[in-house]
Motif scaffolding. Structure first.
Motif, short mmCIF file in Angstrom:
data_model
loop_
_atom_site.label_atom_id
_atom_site.label_comp_id
_atom_site.label_asym_id
_atom_site.label_seq_id
_atom_site.Cartn_x
_atom_site.Cartn_y
_atom_site.Cartn_z
N PRO A 1 0.80 -1.24 0.00
CA PRO A 1 0.00 0.00 0.00
C PRO A 1 0.84 1.29 0.00
N PRO A 2 1.81 1.45 0.93
CA PRO A 2 2.56 2.72 0.88
C PRO A 2 3.34 2.88 -0.42
N LYS A 3 3.81 1.76 -0.96
CA LYS A 3 4.58 1.82 -2.20
C LYS A 3 3.71 2.32 -3.35
N ASP A 4 2.50 1.78 -3.43
CA ASP A 4 1.59 2.21 -4.49
C ASP A 4 1.30 3.70 -4.37
N LEU A 5 1.15 4.14 -3.13
CA LEU A 5 0.83 5.55 -2.90
C LEU A 5 1.96 6.44 -3.40
N ILE A 6 3.21 6.08 -3.04
CA ILE A 6 4.35 6.90 -3.46
C ILE A 6 4.47 6.87 -4.98
N GLU A 7 4.29 5.69 -5.55
CA GLU A 7 4.40 5.54 -7.00
C GLU A 7 3.39 6.44 -7.72
N ALA A 8 2.15 6.38 -7.21
CA ALA A 8 1.10 7.18 -7.84
C ALA A 8 1.40 8.66 -7.71
N SER A 9 1.92 9.08 -6.54
CA SER A 9 2.20 10.50 -6.35
C SER A 9 3.29 10.96 -7.31
N ILE A 10 4.30 10.11 -7.49
CA ILE A 10 5.39 10.51 -8.38
C ILE A 10 4.91 10.60 -9.82
N ALA A 11 4.08 9.64 -10.22
CA ALA A 11 3.55 9.65 -11.59
C ALA A 11 2.71 10.91 -11.80
N TRP A 12 1.89 11.22 -10.79
CA TRP A 12 1.04 12.40 -10.87
C TRP A 12 1.90 13.67 -10.99
N LEU A 13 2.94 13.72 -10.17
CA LEU A 13 3.84 14.88 -10.17
C LEU A 13 4.48 15.04 -11.55
N GLY A 14 4.93 13.92 -12.12
CA GLY A 14 5.57 13.95 -13.43
C GLY A 14 4.64 14.51 -14.48
N THR A 15 3.39 14.06 -14.47
CA THR A 15 2.44 14.52 -15.49
C THR A 15 2.11 15.99 -15.28
N GLU A 16 1.85 16.35 -14.01
CA GLU A 16 1.48 17.74 -13.72
C GLU A 16 2.58 18.70 -14.12
N VAL A 17 3.80 18.41 -13.62
CA VAL A 17 4.92 19.30 -13.90
C VAL A 17 5.18 19.34 -15.40
N GLY A 18 5.09 18.17 -16.04
CA GLY A 18 5.33 18.10 -17.47
C GLY A 18 4.36 18.96 -18.26
N SER A 19 3.10 19.00 -17.80
CA SER A 19 2.12 19.77 -18.56
C SER A 19 2.23 21.26 -18.27
N LEU A 20 2.84 21.59 -17.13
CA LEU A 20 2.98 23.01 -16.78
C LEU A 20 4.16 23.66 -17.49
N MET A 21 5.20 22.85 -17.74
CA MET A 21 6.42 23.44 -18.28
C MET A 21 6.41 23.37 -19.80
N PRO A 22 7.01 24.38 -20.43
CA PRO A 22 7.09 24.33 -21.90
C PRO A 22 8.09 23.26 -22.32
N GLU A 23 7.86 22.73 -23.47
CA GLU A 23 8.75 21.73 -24.06
C GLU A 23 10.17 22.28 -24.11
N GLY A 24 11.17 21.48 -23.77
CA GLY A 24 12.55 21.98 -23.84
C GLY A 24 13.44 21.23 -22.90
N TRP A 25 14.71 21.65 -22.82
CA TRP A 25 15.66 20.88 -22.03
C TRP A 25 15.34 20.94 -20.55
N LEU A 26 14.79 22.08 -20.07
CA LEU A 26 14.51 22.20 -18.64
C LEU A 26 13.43 21.20 -18.23
N ARG A 27 12.43 21.06 -19.09
CA ARG A 27 11.38 20.10 -18.79
C ARG A 27 11.93 18.68 -18.76
N SER A 28 12.80 18.42 -19.72
CA SER A 28 13.41 17.10 -19.76
C SER A 28 14.22 16.84 -18.49
N LEU A 29 14.96 17.89 -18.06
CA LEU A 29 15.78 17.73 -16.85
C LEU A 29 14.90 17.40 -15.65
#
Ligand SMILES: Nc1nc2c(ncn2[C@@H]2O[C@H](COP(=O)(O)OP(=O)(O)OP(=O)(O)O)[C@@H](O)[C@H]2O)c(=O)[nH]1
Ligand SMILES: [Mg+2]
Length: 623
Positions: free
Chosen positions: A251-279
Motif C-alpha cells: 500500500p505505501p509503495k503504491d501511494l508513493i508511486e502514484a504521487s510521483i507519476a502524478w507529479l511527473g504529469t502535472e509538472v510536465g504539462s505546466l512546463m514548456p517543451e525543452g531541455w529544462l522540462r526534460s531535466l
C-alpha cells in the motif's frame, strides 16, 4: 554570551565510560550527552571511541568518552585495544582520562567488578554507575550501594540508563570534582586470581554470593537454543521477514508511486517543451523518484533488524550458526559483523574490530560485501516486481518474497563458499569455540525502534537527495548532449555521450545478457547501488518517445528485457562490488590498497561468472 577565547585544545577534565560489553555504556552516554549512538542488546556494538559533552548541575560542561566494552585491561581484539590505550594515555591526541566512570551491569557483578579493580590498579580515579538496576531488582538482587561504595572506596550511583533513572545523581557527582576519589596508590600488581578472590569477598560482604535463580531468559533459551527447534525458529523468522518486505510494503509503495507519476504529469504539462522540462521530468522525477519508491521496503527490513537487535535474539542466532560458520573456518564472532552488513557493509567491516584473530578478521572483511546490503534491496525489489508474478504458493507464501529470500541466501552461500576456499589457502590457528555471552532478553523499546527507523529514513533520503540526485542529473546531462544530428531518426540519447559509452560497455556485458542501457546504468551505480535504478529511470525516460515518458520503470523494463537478462542482472547485483565507499572502508581498516584490490578483483570475477551462468542456463531452460 560571547566567547572571548578560542580553545584549540579542549580544556577541562576528561571523563571516560568503561565497562564490560553490553552493560549499557552507550545508553548512558546517549542520555548524558544527548547523542544518538547505536545501542543494541549484544556485545561489541561500540567499536570506536566517541566523544560528547555532559552538562553538570553545577553549570560545567565536561568531555565524556564512550568506549568499546572490554572484559579486562589486557586487550585481545582491536576494539578492546582502543579502550586500553585510552586508559593508559597511549591514545594519539588524547590525554589520559581524569576520571573513569565504571559502568557495571548490576545483574552480573561477579564479572563486572573485576574491571573496577583493574581500573584502580592502573592508578585511575573512578566512580561506579551501577546500571541495569531495574533488571537486578526484578531478579530479587538487593544491592546496598552505600556498603558497596565503602568496600570499593569509590562513590557508587544506581542508574537505569534506558529510563534515565539516577542520572541527576550521576551528573551531580561528575560536576563535584572535590567528591571524586583520590588517585589510588598503584599497589603491587595483583593477579587475576587475587582479583577474583577480592570480588568474591566483596560479594559475600554484600550478601550477593548465593546462587541466582533460573531466569525467564534461561527458560526461553531452552527453546530458542534447542538443537532442532532453534534453527527451525530462525528459518521461520527470516522467512517471515522477507515475506513482509513485499506484502506489507504494497500500500505505501503504491501511494508513493502514484504521487510521483502524478507529479511527473502535472509538472510536465505546466512546463514548456525543452531541455529544462526534460531535466525535471526525465532526470529528476523519473530518476530520483524511482528510487524513493523503495523507502517502505527498506523501513520494513530495518524494523525487523532493530527488533531482533534490541531483543537480544541476535547473539543466539550467532550461537546457532556457530557450527555452520565453523565448518567454513569462521567463528561465531564473525556473525555480528556479517549481520550488520545486511544494513550496509561499512559498519559491518568496522564491527570486525571485535574479532581477535587477524586471519578471521580479514576473511570476514573480504566476504562482508556479499551480504545483501540495504542499497541492493531497491534493485532486487524493482526487478522482482517487474518479472516475478505476484503468485500465491501453498500455505499463503508469496512467490516474490520467496525469490527475495533466495537472493539473500545466494549472497550468504557465496560468502560461505569463499570463506571455505580462503581457509584452504591461508594458514591460521584453529578457530576457538565461541565464547559469546548471551544477554538477557529485553522487550524492544518502541521509542528506540522509532528513533532507529527515523535515522534509517534520514540516511536513505539523504542519499536520494545527495549522491543519487547529483549523479542522476549528471547522467541526464551525458545522455542529452550532444544532441542528435540533422535528420536523425532514433531517440536522441543514442547519439549522446552516454549512448556511446553504453554501447562501448555493452561489448563487455553482452555475453551476460545486458543491453546498452543496463551497461550504462552500472557506471553511476558504482557510487551507490540504487543509482542503477535512477539511471535506468532516466535512460528509459529519455529513450522513450512521445506519450509514455511518465510511465513507471517496472512495466517498461518488463516489456523490453527478457527473463534471462533480468535473472542475470540479479546475479550480478548479488556479487559485484558496486560501492566505492565500501572499498574505502576496507582500505582504512586494512591499512593499504592490497586487500581492497583483491576484493574488487575477485568480486567482479565472481559476479561475471555468476551472471554468465545464470544468463545461459536460464536461456537454455526457457528455450
Ligand atoms: N533494562 C535495562 N536495559 C538497559 C539499561 N541500560 C542499557 N540497557 C539495554 O542494554 C543493551 C546494551 O546497551 P548498550 O548501551 O548498547 O551497551 P554497551 O555497554 O554500550 O555495549 P558495547 O558497546 O557492546 O560494549 C541495550 O539493549 C540497552 O537498551 C538499563 O539500565 N536497564
Ligand atoms: Mg556501546
Amino acid at each position: 554570551m560571547n566567547e572571548a577565547v578560542i580553545h584549540l585544545h579542549p580544556a577541562g577534565p576528561l571523563l571516560a565510560l568503561v565497562g564490560n560489553p553490553n552493560c549499557g555504556k552507550t545508553a548512558l552516554f546517549n542520555r548524558l550527552t544527548g547523542s544518538r549512538q547505536k545501542v543494541a542488546n549484544y556485545a561489541g556494538v561500540t567499536v570506536e571511541r566517541k566523544e560528547g559533552r555532559v552538562q553538570t548541575p553545577q553549570g560545567k560542561s565536561l568531555r565524556l568518552l564512550d568506549l568499546p566494552g572490554t572484559y579486562s585491561l589486557y586487550p585481545r581484539s582491536p576494539d578492546e585495544r582502543v579502550t586500553c590505550d585510552v586508559l593508559a594515555g597511549r591514545a594519539i591526541g588524547e590525554k589520559r582520562p581524569d576520571l573513569v566512570v565504571c559502568v557495571l551491569d548490576a545483574t552480573n557483578l561477579r564479572r563486572n567488578l573485576r574491571l573496577v579493580l583493574a581500573v584502580q590498579r592502573m592508578g585511575l580515579p573512578c566512580v561506579v554507575a551501577l546500571n541495569m538496576a531495574d533488571l537486578a531488582a526484578k531478579r530479587g538482587l538487593h544491592i546496598d550501594t552505600e556498603k558497596m561504595s565503602r568496600a570499593l572506596g569509590v562513590p557508587v550511583v544506581r542508574t537505569v540508563a534506558t529510563k534515565g533513572e539516577g542520572l541527576d545523581d550521576l551528573r551531580a557527582l561528575l560536576g563535584q570534582r572535590e567528591d571524586w576519589p583520590a588517585v589510588p596508590a598503584q599497589g603491587e600488581p595483583s593477579t587475576d586470581p587475587q582479583d577474583q578472590a577480592r570480588v568474591n569477598a566483596l560479594l559475600h560482604e554484600l550478601g550477593l554470593d548465593q546462587q541466582t535463580p533460573e531466569l525467564p531468559s534461561d527458560q526461553l533459551d531452552r527453546f530458542v537454543l534447542h538443537p532442532v527447534l532453534g534453527p527451525v525458529l530462525l528459518a521461520v523468522l527470516l522467512f517471515f521477514l522477507f515475506q513482509a518486505v513485499f506484502s506489507w510494503a504494497e500500500p505505501p509503495k503504491d501511494l508513493i508511486e502514484a504521487s510521483i507519476a502524478w507529479l511527473g504529469t502535472e509538472v510536465g504539462s505546466l512546463m514548456p517543451e525543452g531541455w529544462l522540462r526534460s531535466l525535471v521530468v526525465d532526470g529528476l522525477i523519473a530518476g530520483v523518484g524511482g528510487v524513493l519508491v523503495f523507502l517502505p521496503q527498506i523501513l520494513i527490513l530495518f524494523f525487523f533488524i532493530l527488533v531482533l537487535e534490541e531483543s537480544g535474539y541476535l547473539p543466539r542466532a550467532a550461537f546457532l550458526l556457530d557450527r555452520i560458520m565453523g565448518s567454513v573456518g569462521l567463528s561465531g564472532r564473525s556473525f555480528i559483523p556479517l549481520l550488520s552488513s545486511f544494513a550496509c557493509a561499512i559498519p559491518g567491516i568496522m564491527a570486525t574490530r571485535s574479532i581477535a584473530n587477524p586471519r578471521d578478521r580479514l576473511v570476514t572483511i573480504l566476504i562482508a560485501p556479499m551480504m545483501t546490503c540495504s542499497a541492493r534491496l531497491p534493485v532486487y525489489a524493482l526487478l522482482i516486481g517487474a518479472f516475478v508474478p505476484q503468485r500465491q504458493l501453498w500455505g499463503g507464501i508469496q512467490l516474490q518474497g520467496l525469490v527475495l529470500f533466495a537472493l539473500y541466501l545466494a549472497g550468504i552461500v557465496g560468502a560461505m563458499a569463499v570463506a571455505w576456499v580462503l581457509k584452504r589457502f591461508t594458514s591460521g590457528q584453529q578457530t576457538r569455540p565461541l565464547m559469546m555471552e548471551l544477554p538477557s532478553y529485553h522487550w524492544p523499546h518502541p521509542r528506540n525502534i522509532a528513533i532507529g527507523l527515523w535515522q534509517r529514513a534520514v540516511i536513505f533520503l539523504r542519499r536520494v537527495g545527495g549522491i543519487i540526485l547529483v549523479l542522476t542529473l549528471l547522467l541526464w546531462l551525458l545522455a542529452s548532449f550532444p544532441g542528435p544530428p540533422e535528420g536523425a531518426t532514433g531517440p536522441a540519447i543514442q547519439y549522446s555521450f552516454a549512448g556511446m559509452l553504453g554501447r562501448g560497455l555493452a561489448v563487455i556485458f553482452e555475453p551476460i545478457g545486458f543491453n546498452w542501457q543496463i551497461s550504462l546504468a552500472l557506471v553511476p551505480g558504482l557510487a551507490a547501488r540504487e543509482i542503477a535504478i535512477s539511471a535506468l529511470g532516466t535512460v528509459y525516460a529519455l529513450a522513450a518517445t512521445g506519450e509514455d515518458t511518465a510511465q513507471a520503470l517496472a512495466p517498461l523494463i518488463a516489456q523490453s528485457w527478457g527473463l534471462p537478462t533480468a535473472f542475470s542482472l540479479l546475479a550480478w547485483f548479488v556479487f559485484a562490488p558496486q560501492c566505492v565507499a565500501t572499498l574505502a572502508a576496507v582500505r582504512r581498516e586494512t591499512g593499504g590498497m592490497k586487500i581492497p584490490l583483491i576484493m574488487v578483483g575477485y568480486l567482479f570475477g565472481l559476479a561475471y561468472l555468476a551472471s554468465y551462468a545464470t544468463f545461459h542456463i536460464s536461456r537454455w531452460i526457457l528455450g
